[in-house]
Motif scaffolding. Sequence first.
Motif, PDB file in Angstrom:
ATOM      1  N   GLU A 131       0.813  -1.209   0.000  1.00  0.00           N
ATOM      2  CA  GLU A 131       0.000   0.000   0.000  1.00  0.00           C
ATOM      3  C   GLU A 131       0.854   1.269   0.000  1.00  0.00           C
ATOM      4  OE1 GLU A 131      -0.436  -2.506   2.099  1.00  0.00           O
ATOM      5  OE2 GLU A 131      -2.453  -3.290   1.738  1.00  0.00           O
ATOM      6  N   VAL A 132       1.889   1.298   0.839  1.00  0.00           N
ATOM      7  CA  VAL A 132       2.667   2.526   0.989  1.00  0.00           C
ATOM      8  C   VAL A 132       3.539   2.797  -0.223  1.00  0.00           C
ATOM      9  CG1 VAL A 132       4.414   3.663   2.428  1.00  0.00           C
ATOM     10  CG2 VAL A 132       2.590   2.354   3.491  1.00  0.00           C
ATOM     11  N   SER A 137      -0.025   6.655  -2.139  1.00  0.00           N
ATOM     12  CA  SER A 137       0.574   6.904  -0.837  1.00  0.00           C
ATOM     13  C   SER A 137       1.835   7.755  -0.929  1.00  0.00           C
ATOM     14  CB  SER A 137       0.887   5.582  -0.129  1.00  0.00           C
ATOM     15  OG  SER A 137      -0.315   4.937   0.228  1.00  0.00           O
ATOM     16  N   ILE A 138       2.583   7.622  -2.031  1.00  0.00           N
ATOM     17  CA  ILE A 138       3.710   8.531  -2.261  1.00  0.00           C
ATOM     18  C   ILE A 138       3.191   9.959  -2.345  1.00  0.00           C
ATOM     19  CG2 ILE A 138       5.536   9.215  -3.879  1.00  0.00           C
ATOM     20  CD1 ILE A 138       5.779   6.269  -4.681  1.00  0.00           C
ATOM     21  N   GLY A 143       2.833  15.005  -0.379  1.00  0.00           N
ATOM     22  CA  GLY A 143       1.878  16.112  -0.307  1.00  0.00           C
ATOM     23  C   GLY A 143       1.749  16.666   1.100  1.00  0.00           C
ATOM     24  N   ALA A 144       1.730  15.786   2.093  1.00  0.00           N
ATOM     25  CA  ALA A 144       1.670  16.242   3.482  1.00  0.00           C
ATOM     26  C   ALA A 144       2.901  17.066   3.835  1.00  0.00           C
ATOM     27  CB  ALA A 144       1.545  15.048   4.415  1.00  0.00           C
ATOM     28  N   ALA A 145       4.062  16.611   3.384  1.00  0.00           N
ATOM     29  CA  ALA A 145       5.298  17.360   3.637  1.00  0.00           C
ATOM     30  C   ALA A 145       5.252  18.738   2.977  1.00  0.00           C
ATOM     31  CB  ALA A 145       6.498  16.562   3.127  1.00  0.00           C
ATOM     32  N   ILE A 146       4.731  18.797   1.752  1.00  0.00           N
ATOM     33  CA  ILE A 146       4.596  20.074   1.042  1.00  0.00           C
ATOM     34  C   ILE A 146       3.696  21.028   1.828  1.00  0.00           C
ATOM     35  CG2 ILE A 146       3.570  21.145  -1.015  1.00  0.00           C
ATOM     36  CD1 ILE A 146       4.466  18.542  -2.533  1.00  0.00           C
ATOM     37  N   THR A 202      -4.543   4.883   9.476  1.00  0.00           N
ATOM     38  CA  THR A 202      -3.765   4.075   8.540  1.00  0.00           C
ATOM     39  C   THR A 202      -2.274   4.241   8.831  1.00  0.00           C
ATOM     40  OG1 THR A 202      -3.515   5.839   6.904  1.00  0.00           O
ATOM     41  CG2 THR A 202      -5.524   4.476   6.776  1.00  0.00           C
ATOM     42  N   PRO A 203      -1.431   3.328   8.316  1.00  0.00           N
ATOM     43  CA  PRO A 203       0.013   3.508   8.499  1.00  0.00           C
ATOM     44  C   PRO A 203       0.518   4.845   7.975  1.00  0.00           C
ATOM     45  CG  PRO A 203      -0.439   1.279   7.766  1.00  0.00           C
ATOM     46  CD  PRO A 203      -1.744   2.024   7.678  1.00  0.00           C
ATOM     47  N   THR A 204       0.003   5.273   6.828  1.00  0.00           N
ATOM     48  CA  THR A 204       0.424   6.566   6.275  1.00  0.00           C
ATOM     49  C   THR A 204       0.061   7.708   7.211  1.00  0.00           C
ATOM     50  OG1 THR A 204       0.183   5.758   4.007  1.00  0.00           O
ATOM     51  CG2 THR A 204       0.197   8.145   4.320  1.00  0.00           C
ATOM     52  N   GLY A 205      -1.185   7.724   7.697  1.00  0.00           N
ATOM     53  CA  GLY A 205      -1.601   8.767   8.627  1.00  0.00           C
ATOM     54  C   GLY A 205      -0.790   8.740   9.909  1.00  0.00           C
ATOM     55  N   ALA A 206      -0.555   7.529  10.438  1.00  0.00           N
ATOM     56  CA  ALA A 206       0.226   7.391  11.664  1.00  0.00           C
ATOM     57  C   ALA A 206       1.648   7.915  11.478  1.00  0.00           C
ATOM     58  CB  ALA A 206       0.259   5.921  12.090  1.00  0.00           C
ATOM     59  N   ALA A 207       2.244   7.616  10.325  1.00  0.00           N
ATOM     60  CA  ALA A 207       3.622   8.057  10.065  1.00  0.00           C
ATOM     61  C   ALA A 207       3.714   9.573   9.921  1.00  0.00           C
ATOM     62  CB  ALA A 207       4.146   7.374   8.800  1.00  0.00           C
TER      63      ALA A 207
END
Length: 254
Positions: A131-132, A137-138, A143-146, A202-207
Amino acid sequence: MKILYFDCFAGISGDMTLGALVDVGVDPKYLKDELNKLSISDEFEINIYKAQKMGITGTKVDVILKEHSHSDHHHEDHYHHHRNLIDIQEIIEKSDLGPKVKDLSNKIFMEVAIAEAKVHNKDINEVHFHEVGAVDSIVDIVGAAICIDKLGVDEIISSTVEVGSGFVKCAHGVIPIPAPATVEILQDVPIHLGGVDGEAATPTGAAILKANVDVFKDDIDFSINKIGYGVGTKDFDIPNLLRVYLGKKKLTNM
């Protein structure tokens, strides 16, 4: 002192994070233009629009995979088994994104890589991200970092994180909620179980949280200036939204 607060009453995912950060003030065009700096920009489109959950309006962000990409594969998950941590780091480092965005993107991905490696008992560079590693997910993580970089906050705070309950299907079969990778990432983070029937974090949200949050607490000791909502895909018994606050806190003299 400028504060960003994640109110994770219904959990957190990558797309909900993007929606909330756009809703609280990041220009959608800016986000799209920055994401187009990735070499995989021909593999996806971003759809950003207003949506509601239980009468509350927020921003929904959908990552749409382009069907013509990698034409030798035609099934929906054709990206999932082809990218490991080194591949993803190369995509990030070879882009024209700013150094802070690159560093933060890599930091978030590292949180997931460490967790997945432990869960699957593999070396960190042997993990294929399923998934990641997928394009969406990339996009969510970069996008979150941006968005976080663009907001230019001094401190990031989060509430207790709702993780949900039950079981979820993944590439390996049916697994318990929170997913093993999610709970690995959220070690030392206050979580709440059972407020949602289904996967809330989700793992992405948690990270994204683990790599960015300075402190986890439920009390707010700052003035709220703006509120944003990121709309999730699923329907729960409570509004499936990620709420974020932008606020200011006065610095106390010592």
